[in-house]
Design an enzyme around this catalytic site. Structure first.
Site, PDB file in Angstrom:
ATOM      1  N   LYS A  22       9.387   3.577 -13.480  1.00 52.73           N
ATOM      2  CA  LYS A  22       7.977   3.904 -13.215  1.00 52.73           C
ATOM      3  C   LYS A  22       7.687   4.001 -11.720  1.00 52.73           C
ATOM      4  O   LYS A  22       7.073   4.954 -11.257  1.00 52.73           O
ATOM      5  CB  LYS A  22       7.065   2.836 -13.844  1.00 52.73           C
ATOM      6  CG  LYS A  22       5.612   3.002 -13.453  1.00 52.73           C
ATOM      7  CD  LYS A  22       4.758   1.838 -13.881  1.00 52.73           C
ATOM      8  CE  LYS A  22       4.930   0.592 -13.080  1.00 52.73           C
ATOM      9  NZ  LYS A  22       3.992   0.349 -11.984  1.00 52.73           N
ATOM     10  N   ASN A  23       8.145   3.015 -10.963  1.00 54.17           N
ATOM     11  CA  ASN A  23       7.778   2.992  -9.550  1.00 54.17           C
ATOM     12  C   ASN A  23       8.456   4.105  -8.752  1.00 54.17           C
ATOM     13  O   ASN A  23       7.913   4.567  -7.745  1.00 54.17           O
ATOM     14  CB  ASN A  23       8.075   1.619  -8.934  1.00 54.17           C
ATOM     15  CG  ASN A  23       7.064   0.576  -9.397  1.00 54.17           C
ATOM     16  OD1 ASN A  23       6.051   0.916  -9.999  1.00 54.17           O
ATOM     17  ND2 ASN A  23       7.353  -0.694  -9.131  1.00 54.17           N
ATOM     18  N   CYS A 117      -6.263  -6.187  -6.200  1.00 56.71           N
ATOM     19  CA  CYS A 117      -5.535  -6.084  -7.449  1.00 56.71           C
ATOM     20  C   CYS A 117      -5.316  -7.491  -7.946  1.00 56.71           C
ATOM     21  O   CYS A 117      -5.363  -8.435  -7.179  1.00 56.71           O
ATOM     22  CB  CYS A 117      -4.210  -5.397  -7.185  1.00 56.71           C
ATOM     23  SG  CYS A 117      -3.085  -5.516  -8.538  1.00 56.71           S
ATOM     24  N   ARG A 122      -4.005  -6.522  -1.524  1.00 55.51           N
ATOM     25  CA  ARG A 122      -2.902  -5.617  -1.190  1.00 55.51           C
ATOM     26  C   ARG A 122      -3.357  -4.627  -0.127  1.00 55.51           C
ATOM     27  O   ARG A 122      -3.725  -3.492  -0.426  1.00 55.51           O
ATOM     28  CB  ARG A 122      -2.417  -4.916  -2.456  1.00 55.51           C
ATOM     29  CG  ARG A 122      -1.833  -5.902  -3.442  1.00 55.51           C
ATOM     30  CD  ARG A 122      -1.520  -5.289  -4.776  1.00 55.51           C
ATOM     31  NE  ARG A 122      -0.245  -4.583  -4.791  1.00 55.51           N
ATOM     32  CZ  ARG A 122       0.297  -4.101  -5.905  1.00 55.51           C
ATOM     33  NH1 ARG A 122      -0.305  -4.243  -7.048  1.00 55.51           N
ATOM     34  NH2 ARG A 122       1.449  -3.474  -5.860  1.00 55.51           N
ATOM     35  N   ASP A 305       8.589  -8.477  -9.200  1.00 58.67           N
ATOM     36  CA  ASP A 305       8.210  -7.936 -10.511  1.00 58.67           C
ATOM     37  C   ASP A 305       9.001  -8.558 -11.661  1.00 58.67           C
ATOM     38  O   ASP A 305       8.721  -8.267 -12.821  1.00 58.67           O
ATOM     39  CB  ASP A 305       8.394  -6.402 -10.524  1.00 58.67           C
ATOM     40  CG  ASP A 305       7.299  -5.694  -9.742  1.00 58.67           C
ATOM     41  OD1 ASP A 305       6.362  -6.361  -9.275  1.00 58.67           O
ATOM     42  OD2 ASP A 305       7.385  -4.453  -9.594  1.00 58.67           O
ATOM     43  N   ARG A 397       0.834   0.179 -19.137  1.00 58.65           N
ATOM     44  CA  ARG A 397       0.897   0.894 -17.852  1.00 58.65           C
ATOM     45  C   ARG A 397       2.334   1.125 -17.421  1.00 58.65           C
ATOM     46  O   ARG A 397       2.614   2.056 -16.670  1.00 58.65           O
ATOM     47  CB  ARG A 397       0.201   0.067 -16.750  1.00 58.65           C
ATOM     48  CG  ARG A 397      -1.285   0.003 -16.899  1.00 58.65           C
ATOM     49  CD  ARG A 397      -1.890  -0.842 -15.825  1.00 58.65           C
ATOM     50  NE  ARG A 397      -1.675  -0.195 -14.531  1.00 58.65           N
ATOM     51  CZ  ARG A 397      -2.365  -0.485 -13.447  1.00 58.65           C
ATOM     52  NH1 ARG A 397      -3.302  -1.387 -13.489  1.00 58.65           N
ATOM     53  NH2 ARG A 397      -2.107   0.136 -12.317  1.00 58.65           N
TER      54      ARG A 397
HETATM   55  C1  UD1 Z   1       5.480  -2.046  -4.862  1.00 57.56           C
HETATM   56  C2  UD1 Z   1       5.617  -1.931  -6.351  1.00 57.56           C
HETATM   57  C3  UD1 Z   1       5.275  -3.257  -7.013  1.00 57.56           C
HETATM   58  C4  UD1 Z   1       6.120  -4.371  -6.427  1.00 57.56           C
HETATM   59  C5  UD1 Z   1       6.028  -4.382  -4.907  1.00 57.56           C
HETATM   60  C6  UD1 Z   1       6.984  -5.362  -4.257  1.00 57.56           C
HETATM   61  C7  UD1 Z   1       5.100   0.391  -6.738  1.00 57.56           C
HETATM   62  C8  UD1 Z   1       4.113   1.375  -7.259  1.00 57.56           C
HETATM   63  N1  UD1 Z   1       4.706  -0.893  -6.803  1.00 57.56           N
HETATM   64  O1  UD1 Z   1       4.113  -2.357  -4.589  1.00 57.56           O
HETATM   65  O2  UD1 Z   1       5.519  -3.121  -8.412  1.00 57.56           O
HETATM   66  O3  UD1 Z   1       5.660  -5.607  -6.912  1.00 57.56           O
HETATM   67  O4  UD1 Z   1       6.341  -3.076  -4.384  1.00 57.56           O
HETATM   68  O5  UD1 Z   1       8.306  -5.063  -4.615  1.00 57.56           O
HETATM   69  O6  UD1 Z   1       6.189   0.729  -6.327  1.00 57.56           O
HETATM   70  N2  UD1 Z   1       1.495  -5.266   2.686  1.00 57.56           N
HETATM   71  C9  UD1 Z   1       0.626  -5.347   3.756  1.00 57.56           C
HETATM   72  N3  UD1 Z   1       0.202  -4.169   4.332  1.00 57.56           N
HETATM   73  C10 UD1 Z   1       0.600  -2.950   3.877  1.00 57.56           C
HETATM   74  C11 UD1 Z   1       1.479  -2.902   2.793  1.00 57.56           C
HETATM   75  C12 UD1 Z   1       1.906  -4.073   2.208  1.00 57.56           C
HETATM   76  O7  UD1 Z   1       0.233  -6.418   4.194  1.00 57.56           O
HETATM   77  O8  UD1 Z   1       0.174  -1.930   4.442  1.00 57.56           O
HETATM   78  C13 UD1 Z   1       1.992  -6.520   2.056  1.00 57.56           C
HETATM   79  C14 UD1 Z   1       1.519  -6.698   0.606  1.00 57.56           C
HETATM   80  O9  UD1 Z   1       0.260  -7.320   0.557  1.00 57.56           O
HETATM   81  C15 UD1 Z   1       2.619  -7.563   0.032  1.00 57.56           C
HETATM   82  C16 UD1 Z   1       3.876  -7.070   0.767  1.00 57.56           C
HETATM   83  O10 UD1 Z   1       3.413  -6.413   1.946  1.00 57.56           O
HETATM   84  O11 UD1 Z   1       2.414  -8.917   0.361  1.00 57.56           O
HETATM   85  C17 UD1 Z   1       4.739  -6.110  -0.025  1.00 57.56           C
HETATM   86  O12 UD1 Z   1       3.934  -5.087  -0.570  1.00 57.56           O
HETATM   87  P1  UD1 Z   1       4.498  -3.647  -0.915  1.00 57.56           P
HETATM   88  O13 UD1 Z   1       5.998  -3.653  -0.852  1.00 57.56           O
HETATM   89  O14 UD1 Z   1       3.779  -2.648  -0.092  1.00 57.56           O
HETATM   90  O15 UD1 Z   1       4.055  -3.474  -2.421  1.00 57.56           O
HETATM   91  P2  UD1 Z   1       3.536  -2.165  -3.120  1.00 57.56           P
HETATM   92  O16 UD1 Z   1       4.170  -0.963  -2.524  1.00 57.56           O
HETATM   93  O17 UD1 Z   1       2.050  -2.229  -3.222  1.00 57.56           O
END
Ligand code: UD1
Length: 430
Positions: A22-23, A117, A122, A305, A397
């Site tokens: 999915k991701n 979320c 996030r 996850d 989802r």
């Molecule tokens: C993706 C996955 C999600 C998984 C996560 C971590 C998808 C659609 N979702 O989520 O299933 O749980 O990776 O493996 O692929 N952060 C910031 N600023 C930013 C971006 C991130 O502070 O601009 C922080 C987030 O709050 C979190 C950490 O970085 O604590 C990692 O987040 P991130 O890897 O970006 O997760 P997602 O891409 O949202």
């Protein structure tokens, strides 16, 4: 209200085939609009997040043809609007990948700001920092992110933290920028690599995905492609945990065992037998599980996850385990639900201290999010008696035909609409 009803106690036994990731699919579908030629994507998981993203893509004017349940053809030539409405981003956060894709291709994009979320706050500051570094003017007005550039120019970008979303979004914006972009401290998750491979299949020049330095040389346009999405690491891991928690024997087919190594290693520490083959893994568990500690980390560390599904198995171990969540701050909400099933758990800060019990007791519980929802289903399968689970739209989802796959392994689970259906289920299996 739609619910799952489960009669626990059967070990899950047999073969199950894993769907596409999915991701990875979310990034790949967004990237597909960057070509003006036909892009054919298969091994697409048929789950609601993907179906919503396809609607968001169609709303730009792009041509989206569902060839069959797991195949879609996308052509971005007819795109007329660079704006993604709030209604899509509310349903699925990852529609923000269209920001990177539209900005990269048209140098202009407007996407509503994703809200909080239920697994924690996030922020997307790193995504925006990357777009700005590439020369985009980024403004937030009335809840909309507006990004625009005359030209995107390659830059050296350092991410402050490892972010899957920021890495993929910046990578997409940079593939059509002028010059060579370098992303440092990039995420190394399998789906980051899959999106990079897909971009390269359309003629992009992305090197180093899967390491923490990604180098992207901008190209002027991207051509059509035919691409098969990788298998879903987390769906596979979920069935691995289901085998362990129900003391079953499952062969999980169509996987990349390398992506499952951190999960296999943990399950082996818990006393399970894990046999890795070329494109399948067999997981067998017997008797009482051993306790162990788990800490979630970016890939190749233990995936956040997989935290709830693993904790559900650990709560049946003979002793005390500590699970530490280091990615999202609010990912233990399901512990209260698990306690209703008899688990002995205590959350302290970002750790859960879990003292194993012999067996869960069936209860009425509610899925607080996608992965915790799947974990509660596993708990129900391992429990004594009946469990009903609300909030299954979260599970739908991200898991294709979850209940069907579980039934094929001998699990007693049914998707029901009301009490009458629950009674029918009970009559059927008694
Ligand atoms: C993706 C996955 C999600 C998984 C996560 C971590 C998808 C659609 N979702 O989520 O299933 O749980 O990776 O493996 O692929 N952060 C910031 N600023 C930013 C971006 C991130 O502070 O601009 C922080 C987030 O709050 C979190 C950490 O970085 O604590 C990692 O987040 P991130 O890897 O970006 O997760 P997602 O891409 O949202």
């Amino acid at each position: 209200m739609r619910q799952y009803v489960i009669k626990g106690g059967n070990p899950l036994v047999g073969d199950v085939t894993i769907s596409g990731a999915k991701n990875a699919a979310l990034g790949i579908l967004a990237a597909a609009i960057m070509s003006d030629e036909d892009v054919l994507i298969d091994n697409l998981p048929d789950v609601s997040d993907i179906n919503v993203l396809l609607q968001a893509i169609a709303s730009t004017g792009a041509k989206v043809v569902r060839v069959d349940r797991n195949t879609v053809k996308i052509n971005g030539k007819s795109i007329r609007s660079y704006r993604i409405d709030d209604c899509f981003i509310r349903k699925i956060r990852a529609s923000y990948y269209l920001l990177g894709a539209l900005l990269g291709k048209y140098k202009e994009a407007e996407v509503s700001l994703p809200g909080g979320c239920n697994i924690g706050s996030r922020p997307i500051d790193q995504h925006l920092k990357g777009f700005k570094a590439l020369g985009a003017h980024v403004e937030i007005e009335n809840g909309m992110i507006m990004a625009k550039a005359e030209h995107l120019r390659a830059r050296h970008i350092y991410l402050d933290m490892v972010s899957v979303g920021a890495t993929i979004n910046i990578m997409m914006a940079a593939v059509m920028a002028e010059g060579r972009t370098i992303i440092e401290n990039a995420a190394k998750e399998p789906h980051v690599v899959d999106v990079a491979n897909f971009l390269n299949s359309m003629g992009a020049d992305v090197k180093g995905a899967g390491t923490d330095v990604i180098r992207i040389r901008g190209v002027q346009k991207l051509h059509g492609s035919e691409y098969t999405i990788i298998p879903d690491q987390i769906e596979a891991g979920t069935f691995m945990c289901a085998a362990v928690a129900t003391r079953g024997d499952i062969t999980i087919r169509k996987v990349i065992p390398k992506h499952l190594e951190s999960i296999s290693a943990k399950l082996e520490e818990m006393g399970a037998f894990v046999d890795e083959m070329d494109d399948s893994v067999r997981v067998v568990a017997e008797g009482r599980l051993h306790p162990t500690n788990v800490k979630t980390l970016p890939y190749p560390g233990f995936p956040t996850d997989m935290q709830p599904q693993t904790a559900i198995a650990l709560a049946l171990a003979d002793g005390t385990s500590v699970v530490t969540e280091s990615i999202f701050e609010n990912r233990f909400k399901y512990m209260d639900e698990l306690a209703r099933m008899g688990a002995r758990v205590k959350v302290e800060g970002n750790s859960a201290i879990i003292t194993g019990i012999k067996q869960y007791k069936g209860a009425h519980v509610s899925a607080p999010d996608l992965r915790a929802g799947a974990a509660l289903v596993i708990a129900g399968l391992a429990a004594d008696g009946y469990t009903t689970i609300d909030g299954i739209e979260y599970i739908q989802r991200g898991y294709e035909n979850f209940d069907g796959k579980i039934r094929s392994l001998g699990g007693c689970i049914e998707l029901v609409e009301d009490d009458k259906d629950i009674q029918k289920f009970k009559l059927k299996i008694s």
